[in-house]
Scaffold this motif. Structure first.
Motif, PDB file in Angstrom:
ATOM      1  N   ILE A  52      -9.251  36.347  26.439  1.00 37.69           N
ATOM      2  CA  ILE A  52      -9.697  35.034  25.961  1.00 37.69           C
ATOM      3  C   ILE A  52     -11.222  35.002  26.000  1.00 37.69           C
ATOM      4  O   ILE A  52     -11.836  35.534  26.927  1.00 37.69           O
ATOM      5  N   VAL A  53     -11.807  34.346  25.018  1.00 38.66           N
ATOM      6  CA  VAL A  53     -13.260  34.133  25.006  1.00 38.66           C
ATOM      7  C   VAL A  53     -13.509  32.724  25.539  1.00 38.66           C
ATOM      8  O   VAL A  53     -12.887  31.768  25.062  1.00 38.66           O
ATOM      9  N   PRO A  54     -14.381  32.575  26.528  1.00 39.19           N
ATOM     10  CA  PRO A  54     -14.608  31.246  27.119  1.00 39.19           C
ATOM     11  C   PRO A  54     -15.238  30.272  26.125  1.00 39.19           C
ATOM     12  O   PRO A  54     -16.044  30.658  25.293  1.00 39.19           O
ATOM     13  N   ARG A  55     -14.846  29.000  26.251  1.00 42.96           N
ATOM     14  CA  ARG A  55     -15.463  27.929  25.469  1.00 42.96           C
ATOM     15  C   ARG A  55     -16.904  27.738  25.949  1.00 42.96           C
ATOM     16  O   ARG A  55     -17.307  28.261  26.993  1.00 42.96           O
ATOM     17  N   GLN A  56     -17.668  26.951  25.207  1.00 42.85           N
ATOM     18  CA  GLN A  56     -19.079  26.747  25.513  1.00 42.85           C
ATOM     19  C   GLN A  56     -19.295  26.197  26.921  1.00 42.85           C
ATOM     20  O   GLN A  56     -20.195  26.634  27.624  1.00 42.85           O
ATOM     21  N   ASP A  57     -18.477  25.231  27.352  1.00 41.62           N
ATOM     22  CA  ASP A  57     -18.673  24.657  28.679  1.00 41.62           C
ATOM     23  C   ASP A  57     -18.473  25.708  29.775  1.00 41.62           C
ATOM     24  O   ASP A  57     -19.224  25.746  30.754  1.00 41.62           O
ATOM     25  N   LYS A  58     -17.505  26.592  29.579  1.00 45.07           N
ATOM     26  CA  LYS A  58     -17.273  27.655  30.565  1.00 45.07           C
ATOM     27  C   LYS A  58     -18.389  28.698  30.508  1.00 45.07           C
ATOM     28  O   LYS A  58     -18.806  29.219  31.538  1.00 45.07           O
ATOM     29  N   LEU A  59     -18.884  28.994  29.302  1.00 40.30           N
ATOM     30  CA  LEU A  59     -20.013  29.927  29.172  1.00 40.30           C
ATOM     31  C   LEU A  59     -21.234  29.398  29.916  1.00 40.30           C
ATOM     32  O   LEU A  59     -21.944  30.152  30.579  1.00 40.30           O
TER      33      LEU A  59
END
Length: 124
Positions: A52-59
């Motif tokens: 999974i690629v993290p969403r912006q908030d997780k990045l």
């Protein structure tokens, strides 16, 4: 085209800093609390594995926790270092508390507080 994946960059940042996933979660915890973002063990494992690629908030949380640029973390060919250092959470919380308390003071009390603060700074 990106030269690296987010998973590769997460691994690289963790290797450079000698961190395990549990360490990243510990470092991310204050930022998660401050910004209301939930980052769990399972999600991090999936980000590191590339499932999974993290969403912006997780990045953003991961970038703050690892002290790396989010754009670098996304895999782009930019410097790894953050342009601005994150404010330590304890210091940020004290600043927020100070502002909240200061705003509750009367105009005269605010003047007195500023006078005392300037006095402290002159003695440094």
């Amino acid at each position: 085209m990106k030269p690296s994946t987010t998973a590769e960059r997460l691994q690289e940042a963790m290797n450079i800093r000698g961190l395990k996933q549990v360490d990243v979660l510990r470092l991310a915890e204050p930022y998660c609390r401050a910004y209301g973002v939930n980052l769990g063990k399972t999600a991090l494992t999936q980000y590191v594995s590339g499932k999974i690629v993290p969403r912006q908030d997780k990045l953003t949380i991961l970038g703050l926790a690892l002290d790396v640029s989010e754009v670098w973390l996304m895999g782009y060919d930019v410097p790894m270092e953050r342009k601005t250092a994150p404010i330590p959470m304890e210091e940020d919380e004290r600043s927020k508390e100070f502002v909240e308390l200061f705003n509750q003071l009367s105009t005269e009390q605010k003047k007195a507080v500023l006078y005392v603060m300037k006095g402290f700074l002159e003695k440094q």
